[in-house]
Design a protein around this motif. Sequence first.
Motif, PDB file in Angstrom:
ATOM      1  N   ALA A 324       5.169  -0.627   2.352  1.00 20.87           N
ATOM      2  CA  ALA A 324       4.075   0.442   2.046  1.00 20.87           C
ATOM      3  C   ALA A 324       3.012   0.980   0.550  1.00 20.87           C
ATOM      4  CB  ALA A 324       3.784   1.673   3.236  1.00 20.87           C
ATOM      5  N   THR A 328      -0.153  -0.998   0.062  1.00 19.33           N
ATOM      6  CA  THR A 328      -1.357  -0.237   0.584  1.00 19.33           C
ATOM      7  C   THR A 328      -3.161  -0.170  -0.355  1.00 19.33           C
ATOM      8  OG1 THR A 328      -1.958   2.003   0.928  1.00 19.33           O
ATOM      9  CG2 THR A 328      -0.834   1.482  -1.024  1.00 19.33           C
ATOM     10  N   GLU A 329      -3.495  -0.906   0.966  1.00 16.12           N
ATOM     11  CA  GLU A 329      -4.572  -1.512   0.180  1.00 16.12           C
ATOM     12  C   GLU A 329      -5.644  -0.358  -0.492  1.00 16.12           C
ATOM     13  OE1 GLU A 329      -6.692  -3.890   2.818  1.00 16.12           O
ATOM     14  OE2 GLU A 329      -4.290  -4.954   3.042  1.00 16.12           O
ATOM     15  N   LYS A 330      -5.277   0.824  -0.583  1.00 15.63           N
ATOM     16  CA  LYS A 330      -5.520   2.472  -1.117  1.00 15.63           C
ATOM     17  C   LYS A 330      -6.059   2.286  -2.360  1.00 15.63           C
ATOM     18  CE  LYS A 330      -7.314   3.672   3.456  1.00 15.63           C
ATOM     19  NZ  LYS A 330      -8.498   3.069   3.481  1.00 15.63           N
ATOM     20  N   ASN A 340       0.816   8.415  -5.266  1.00 13.79           N
ATOM     21  CA  ASN A 340       1.528   8.280  -3.809  1.00 13.79           C
ATOM     22  C   ASN A 340       2.826   8.425  -3.723  1.00 13.79           C
ATOM     23  OD1 ASN A 340      -1.021   7.392  -2.827  1.00 13.79           O
ATOM     24  ND2 ASN A 340      -0.421   5.550  -3.157  1.00 13.79           N
ATOM     25  N   ILE A 370      -1.846   6.045   4.034  1.00 17.62           N
ATOM     26  CA  ILE A 370      -0.700   4.742   4.052  1.00 17.62           C
ATOM     27  C   ILE A 370       0.203   4.524   5.181  1.00 17.62           C
ATOM     28  CG2 ILE A 370       1.379   4.270   2.123  1.00 17.62           C
ATOM     29  CD1 ILE A 370       0.535   5.835   0.777  1.00 17.62           C
ATOM     30  N   LYS A 371      -0.036   5.303   6.246  1.00 16.46           N
ATOM     31  CA  LYS A 371       1.331   4.981   7.461  1.00 16.46           C
ATOM     32  C   LYS A 371       0.083   4.383   8.322  1.00 16.46           C
ATOM     33  CE  LYS A 371       3.151   8.964   8.178  1.00 16.46           C
ATOM     34  NZ  LYS A 371       3.504   9.866   9.777  1.00 16.46           N
ATOM     35  N   ASP A 373      -2.391   2.250   7.497  1.00 14.23           N
ATOM     36  CA  ASP A 373      -2.574   0.337   6.773  1.00 14.23           C
ATOM     37  C   ASP A 373      -1.118   0.342   7.376  1.00 14.23           C
ATOM     38  OD1 ASP A 373      -5.067   1.064   5.816  1.00 14.23           O
ATOM     39  OD2 ASP A 373      -4.510   1.332   3.778  1.00 14.23           O
ATOM     40  N   TRP A 374       0.030   0.105   7.015  1.00 11.31           N
ATOM     41  CA  TRP A 374       1.093  -0.712   6.955  1.00 11.31           C
ATOM     42  C   TRP A 374       1.330  -0.387   8.445  1.00 11.31           C
ATOM     43  CZ3 TRP A 374       5.847   0.996   9.632  1.00 11.31           C
ATOM     44  CH2 TRP A 374       6.844  -0.273   9.865  1.00 11.31           C
ATOM     45  N   ASN A 377      -0.919  -3.354   9.713  1.00  9.64           N
ATOM     46  CA  ASN A 377      -0.290  -4.458   9.007  1.00  9.64           C
ATOM     47  C   ASN A 377       0.375  -5.770   9.569  1.00  9.64           C
ATOM     48  OD1 ASN A 377      -0.840  -6.907   6.578  1.00  9.64           O
ATOM     49  ND2 ASN A 377      -2.110  -5.207   5.576  1.00  9.64           N
TER      50      ASN A 377
END
Length: 473
Positions: A324, A328-330, A340, A370-371, A373-374, A377
């Motif tokens: 993650a 992560t794409e952030k 992070n 982040i969670k 996104d993970w 995905n």
Amino acid sequence: MKRIDKVYNQLLSNFQEFTEVELLHKQGSSAIEIAEQLDLERSNVSLELNKLVRMQKVIKIKMFPVRYVPLEIVEIICRQKWDTNKMEVEKLEQLSNGGKEEALPANPFELMIGATGSLKKSISQAKAAVLYPPNGLHMLLLGPTGSGKSLFAKRIYQFALYSERLKTDAPFITFNCADYYHNPQLLLSQLFGHKQGSFTGATESKVGLVEQANEGILFMDEVHRLPPEGQEMLFYLIDQGTYNRLGETDHKRTSKVLIICATTENPGSALLQTFLRRIPMTIHIPSLEERSLKEKIRLTTFLLEQEAKRINKKLSVHIDVLNALIHTEKFGNVGQLKSNVQLVCAHGFLNNLDSKHMVELTVRDLPDDIKRDWISNSKNMERSKKISEYVNLKTIISPVMESQEIKMEEDVSFNLYQLIEEKVDVLTKEGLSQEDINQYILTDIHLNVRSFFNQKNGQSSNLMKFVEDDVIQ
């Protein structure tokens, strides 16, 4: 991945960022340590380590307990080939640096993550610029915010000392042009100094950074914020080696300084062409996205090691957490990755307050964005499989002794984990429930870490618009 490869990679990872002083202090890793890190049987790890010794890939130090260190790490640090007839020694420092008492310093560039990968070309250019006769070439570092330009500039300075192109007491002066962007006069005063009475408030003469950096290096970050007048004064210094303080017309001062500039902008549109022509070496610093998976894992592990040191406990990191954080794409830079990592560790620390020796980091400790996104995905399984080639399902990270060579340039001025413990104690005494305490502290953690990251990215320089530098300091 074969078990022997996992053992060797773990051993390599343990010492990838060590300096000579650290290595001579620790002497290597024991089979028990490696077994714990990889969640394997000690006897199996010992078997593989001894195979690696016979393969002449690992040096065996016959202490108690027996320790092991990769041959390539020792050769990098000692800057010489190792005698492969001596793969088993009583103590590492007996052979370090060919038996000389005074240790040779390690090449600062070789200690950087990505030195043989994504940073190979950048390092080659920097070395060439530093060594170019007679006094080196001025450099322009290009790269996105948080890619590590400031750290790279510091490594250039350390390499100049290491290669004896600079004297041991040579200065390294850092100046962020954005800090004074809204006050050009104050900016130029900081850079070149000023004469008493040259402008309102100039009650005495002041030495500028160009003068302070004489016989050393001046690193100018966000150089695109330097006004045209400042660029002209700077390229005159580069051309002639002379300059004037603000308000001086009849006094030519000299300064022998190597200039390193950095910018996130397109230099062709942000800087004067006359200035650019005087900076002959342009070096691209890759973004986090441009780095290999192996480098991303090593960077993340390194940042986790720093947090383990602050917590003074081991971290047990689940592979999903690494997945993650890395994907992560952030975020798109090392600075945000660091932010992070600190958030995840703070969450994990709060959830493991009762554990004296270990903090377990799982998906529950990921920040919500982040969670999400993970979880959403579809590539998670594929990514985890690739990551598993370098780490186990759980990676044990121990606190490491920090050194000046590998210390992160920007560090928090408070111990976040001590703050958490103190607040938990206060709120518990006030009678709050565990759920309320956790929610309160997690909100506070996010505010602290996020605001610190924003501050370090130069987003809080409004005071510079109307307050003198000595007041800020």
